[in-house]
Scaffold this active site. Structure first.
Site, mmCIF file in Angstrom:
data_model
loop_
_atom_site.group_PDB
_atom_site.id
_atom_site.type_symbol
_atom_site.label_atom_id
_atom_site.label_comp_id
_atom_site.label_asym_id
_atom_site.label_seq_id
_atom_site.Cartn_x
_atom_site.Cartn_y
_atom_site.Cartn_z
ATOM 1 N N ARG A 45 -4.596 4.795 5.553
ATOM 2 C CA ARG A 45 -4.496 6.326 5.160
ATOM 3 C C ARG A 45 -3.125 6.408 4.313
ATOM 4 O O ARG A 45 -2.457 7.340 3.897
ATOM 5 C CB ARG A 45 -4.450 7.464 6.025
ATOM 6 N N HIS A 85 -14.203 -3.158 -30.453
ATOM 7 C CA HIS A 85 -13.544 -2.111 -30.952
ATOM 8 C C HIS A 85 -12.165 -1.880 -30.500
ATOM 9 O O HIS A 85 -11.486 -1.051 -30.264
ATOM 10 C CB HIS A 85 -14.145 -0.583 -30.499
ATOM 11 N N GLU A 124 -6.506 -3.421 -8.057
ATOM 12 C CA GLU A 124 -5.964 -2.655 -7.052
ATOM 13 C C GLU A 124 -5.562 -3.641 -5.746
ATOM 14 O O GLU A 124 -4.592 -3.163 -5.384
ATOM 15 C CB GLU A 124 -6.788 -1.616 -6.374
ATOM 16 N N GLU A 154 -16.103 -1.366 -12.014
ATOM 17 C CA GLU A 154 -15.788 -1.799 -10.564
ATOM 18 C C GLU A 154 -15.390 -3.034 -10.131
ATOM 19 O O GLU A 154 -13.935 -3.156 -9.434
ATOM 20 C CB GLU A 154 -17.163 -1.522 -9.651
ATOM 21 N N ASN A 172 0.052 15.940 7.724
ATOM 22 C CA ASN A 172 -0.713 15.218 6.507
ATOM 23 C C ASN A 172 -1.180 16.437 5.486
ATOM 24 O O ASN A 172 -1.710 17.239 6.016
ATOM 25 C CB ASN A 172 -2.098 14.563 7.051
ATOM 26 N N GLY A 173 -0.805 16.093 4.419
ATOM 27 C CA GLY A 173 -1.078 17.220 3.185
ATOM 28 C C GLY A 173 0.086 17.441 2.328
ATOM 29 O O GLY A 173 1.239 16.941 2.458
ATOM 30 N N LYS A 177 -11.475 -3.401 -8.617
ATOM 31 C CA LYS A 177 -11.293 -4.426 -7.407
ATOM 32 C C LYS A 177 -10.120 -5.285 -7.587
ATOM 33 O O LYS A 177 -9.294 -5.590 -6.789
ATOM 34 C CB LYS A 177 -12.407 -5.067 -7.058
ATOM 35 N N CYS A 181 -1.775 9.866 4.641
ATOM 36 C CA CYS A 181 -0.953 10.063 5.747
ATOM 37 C C CYS A 181 -1.776 10.058 6.968
ATOM 38 O O CYS A 181 -3.130 10.705 6.945
ATOM 39 C CB CYS A 181 -0.121 11.337 6.084
ATOM 40 N N TRP A 186 2.031 8.271 3.700
ATOM 41 C CA TRP A 186 2.053 7.993 2.165
ATOM 42 C C TRP A 186 2.810 8.898 1.424
ATOM 43 O O TRP A 186 2.433 10.174 1.666
ATOM 44 C CB TRP A 186 0.526 8.144 1.998
ATOM 45 N N LYS A 217 -6.611 4.900 1.463
ATOM 46 C CA LYS A 217 -8.041 4.988 1.217
ATOM 47 C C LYS A 217 -8.378 6.149 1.135
ATOM 48 O O LYS A 217 -9.506 6.356 0.451
ATOM 49 C CB LYS A 217 -8.398 4.236 2.296
HETATM 50 C C1 G6P Z 1 -9.071 5.815 -2.983
HETATM 51 C C2 G6P Z 1 -9.720 4.738 -2.448
HETATM 52 C C3 G6P Z 1 -11.089 4.180 -3.153
HETATM 53 C C4 G6P Z 1 -11.944 5.075 -3.275
HETATM 54 C C5 G6P Z 1 -11.650 6.576 -3.919
HETATM 55 C C6 G6P Z 1 -12.422 7.700 -3.516
HETATM 56 O O1 G6P Z 1 -8.683 5.561 -4.336
HETATM 57 O O2 G6P Z 1 -8.649 3.651 -2.443
HETATM 58 O O3 G6P Z 1 -11.314 2.938 -2.563
HETATM 59 O O4 G6P Z 1 -13.066 4.923 -3.996
HETATM 60 O O5 G6P Z 1 -9.996 6.861 -3.312
HETATM 61 O O6 G6P Z 1 -12.576 8.000 -2.241
HETATM 62 P P1 G6P Z 1 -13.977 8.550 -1.714
HETATM 63 O O7 G6P Z 1 -13.367 8.490 -0.225
HETATM 64 O O8 G6P Z 1 -13.953 9.810 -2.197
HETATM 65 O O9 G6P Z 1 -14.956 7.692 -1.899
#
Ligand code: G6P
Length: 615
Positions: free
Chosen positions: A27, A511, A495, A488, A103-104, A492, A2, A77, A610
């Site tokens: 956010r 396995h 997501e 990673e 927000n929270g 990517k 948010c 969000w 994010k």
């Molecule tokens: C969310 C974002 C990711 C990020 C993760 C951790 O899931 O979409 O891109 O890696 O949070 O966030 P941070 O800000 O703690 O790296």
């Protein structure tokens, strides 16, 4: 999660707020809303993105309301209550004289709601936020106190996390804001004030900001602000000068922020090393952790806490620290660590990695570690963020604002900082010999140029993406330093393109995942030349024997793998511990192009946000 923006001053509030909300959409983008003060309170809200709110506001907004100089806005969000117009913020009090953005999460909202229902309050939405504003209204009526006092009293009974801004129809020159656990920045303009979840909505208008601390309440009234704690004791606000360029938060000709940020990596890695690493003189210095290098040298164990992509950076760091410093490392999901009963001993050092510096689980893991006596070092991108402030010391990654929800340049900057820390410690400890140290410094200084070369693969990656855009599953395999890169790469892809993808250590394929391989299955190997090269060549053969489609990231000039794989992408050679900085680039591009070809919203993938400020 948010985003909130509020404005009071001489400009038209709605345009400042809408622009700010667009900057904060990373956010959350389930719904958006705005409240403007013009005689009474006028609320406009809409399910969907800020652009939909904007269209709705311009279509239905009264001209006089749009001229208002005071307002609050929110991009959501969803947590409590599905995304809908009704659940969108701002929310009204029962008498419609107060409105709030939040927000929270208010964790005890259910108990408060029951109490209020018994007193006759009626609610329109399913949100915890509406309960909070009714609660404040209720206190104000029963205690016959000012709004400021009612807010303070209410917050002292609230359990949970919040950044809130409240606007009252009865006090048109005032905004009240408070924070606990969710970020809130106060922007100080000339006769105008801004409140926002981060500084990006403010930077265009003001360059002085105050980052509110937990349990602080800020009242803006008659062109002045005061900050006090919840017990009404004034605190000493520290005024920061912002160091963000406007172009850093704009797309600059790219279709998506994600692509812009992928392309920024040669620069962001250089920026991260600037003033810290000099290969010619053999110097390496990280001012932020200067006073803790000795403790790191003596450390019995390093515990890394992080989430998402930052956790993957932590996994690479595990290999690097063990290699260069001979210190055992454990890499923990912050969300698991905080709810276990982790053993933290004297001599353990916790490294918290976070792009945003606001991830709730990482923050809570830090607090737990501190309570148990650990030293906590932060590796954050956002200057002044909660995690940066909660850590004893740390190093910023200086990658610049990252806006695309899928993290790219923050990851490579985290790897850069973590490698520099390990080199400093290894050298001081004597586990990294001088000639190796010098060689690594030289290699590090070459990384931006090599990343640039990897970026030149873009057209080839786009071409290959065409083959795999309709896949429903994908497997990513790597060994050693390239194993976290496999994780990673898979993250990517899933997501932003919604293709199910799994990353595995290549040897673990036998396995389980090998059962999934058939002629439809794309298998991405990160198979650059390193100490496990021969082993991974065998793994590629095993996949080919089962007719899997192999895309291999290889070192330049690798003819052996080229003869087996369906597609190869050649990256420049470097030391194996630095290879993740380069081998991840084609994987970022692959996920980007596949997502674009599938018509996905690359910067704002569904359900994600994010900055994850709720657990
Ligand atoms: C969310 C974002 C990711 C990020 C993760 C951790 O899931 O979409 O891109 O890696 O949070 O966030 P941070 O800000 O703690 O790296």
């Amino acid at each position: 999660m948010c985003g909130i923006v509020a404005y009071i001053g001489h400009r038209q509030a709605h345009s400042v707020i809408l622009k700010g909300l667009k900057r904060l959409e990373y956010r959350g983008y389930d719904s958006a809303g705005i409240a403007l003060l013009n005689g009474g309170l006028h609320v406009y809200k809409k399910k969907g993105k800020v652009a939909e709110l904007e269209a709705h506001l311009l279509l239905t907004g009264d001209e006089q309301n749009l001229k208002s100089h005071v307002g609050i806005g929110h991009t959501r969000w969803a947590t409590h209550g599905a995304p809908s117009d009704v659940n969108a913020h701002p929310h009204f009090s029962g008498n419609k004289r107060l409105t709030i953005i939040h927000n929270g999460i208010i964790e005890n909202y259910d108990a408060l709601k029951k109490e209020l229902l018994q007193k006759g309050h009626r609610f329109e939405s399913e949100t915890d936020t509406e309960v909070l504003i009714h609660f404040i209204e209720d206190i104000q009526q029963h205690e016959e106190c000012s709004l400021e006092v009612a807010v303070r009293l209410a917050l002292s009974r609230v359990v949970g996390a919040y950044a809130i801004v409240i606007m009252s129809a009865d006090e048109p020159d005032m905004l009240i804001a408070a924070r606990k656990g969710s970020p809130l920045v106060l922007g100080l303009g000339k006769n105008e004030f801004f409140l926002a979840s981060d500084a990006t909505p403010i930077v265009e208008y003001a360059n002085e900001v105050v980052y509110l601390n937990d349990d602080e309440v800020c009242v803006i009234r008659d062109q002045q602000f005061t900050i006090k704690d919840v017990n009404d004791i004034p605190t000493n606000p520290y005024i920061h000068t912002l160091d963000i360029e406007l172009e850093a938060i704009e797309k600059g000709g790219f279709d998506y922020f994600m692509l812009k940020e992928i392309y920024e990596q040669p620069k962001s890695i250089s920026d991260c090393m600037r003033g810290r690493l000099n290969a010619d003189t053999g110097t390496l210095m990280l001012g932020g952790i200067r006073d803790y290098v000795d403790q790191l040298v003596e450390a019995k164990r390093i515990i890394v806490v992080a989430c998402g992509t930052s956790w993957h950076a932590g996994l690479v760091a595990e290999y690097i620290f063990e290699d260069l410093c001979r210190i055992p490392v454990e890499v923990e999901y912050a969300s698991e660590f905080r709810y276990r009963n982790p053993v933290i001993n004297a001599g353990d050092i916790v490294i918290a990695i976070s792009q945003s510096g606001e991830t709730a689980d990482t923050l809570a893991a830090i607090e737990l570690a501190k309570r148990q006596g650990a030293i906590v070092l932060g590796v954050c991108n956002v200057v002044g963020s909660s995690i940066a402030r909660a850590s004893h010391a740390g190093s910023y990654t200086h990658a610049g604002p990252e806006i695309g929800v899928a993290s790219t340049k923050a990851f490579t900057a985290q790897l850069t900082v973590l490698t520099m820390i390990a080199m400093l410690v290894g050298r001081k400890k004597g586990t990294l010999k001088e000639d190796n140290y010098r060689r690594l410094l030289k290699e590090m200084s070459q990384i931006p140029r090599k990343v640039e070369k990897a970026l030149a693969l873009n057209a080839q990656v786009e071409y290959i993406s065409g083959y795999y855009k309709d896949a429903t599953n994908a497997i990513y395999l790597g060994r050693g330093y390239n194993f976290p890169v496999a994780l990673e790469g898979a993250l990517k892809l899933k997501e932003i393109s919604y293709i199910h993808a799994e990353g595995y250590p290549a040897a673990e394929m036998k396995h389980g995942p090998i059962a999934l391989i058939d002629e439809e299955m794309p298998v991405v190997f990160i198979a650059t030349r390193d100490s496990s090269y021969e082993k991974i060549v065998s793994n590629i053969q095993e996949v080919k024997a089962r007719k899997g489609q192999v895309i291999a990231i290889v070192t330049e000039g690798d003819e052996l793998i080229a003869s087996m794989a369906d597609h190869v992408l050649e990256v420049p050679d470097t030391s194996q511990l630095l290879m993740p900085l380069i081998s991840v680039i084609p994987l970022q591009l692959l996920s980007y192009h596949i997502a674009v070809m599938r018509g996905c919203d690359v910067d704002q993938p569904r359900n994600l946000a994010k900055s994850v400020t709720v657990e």
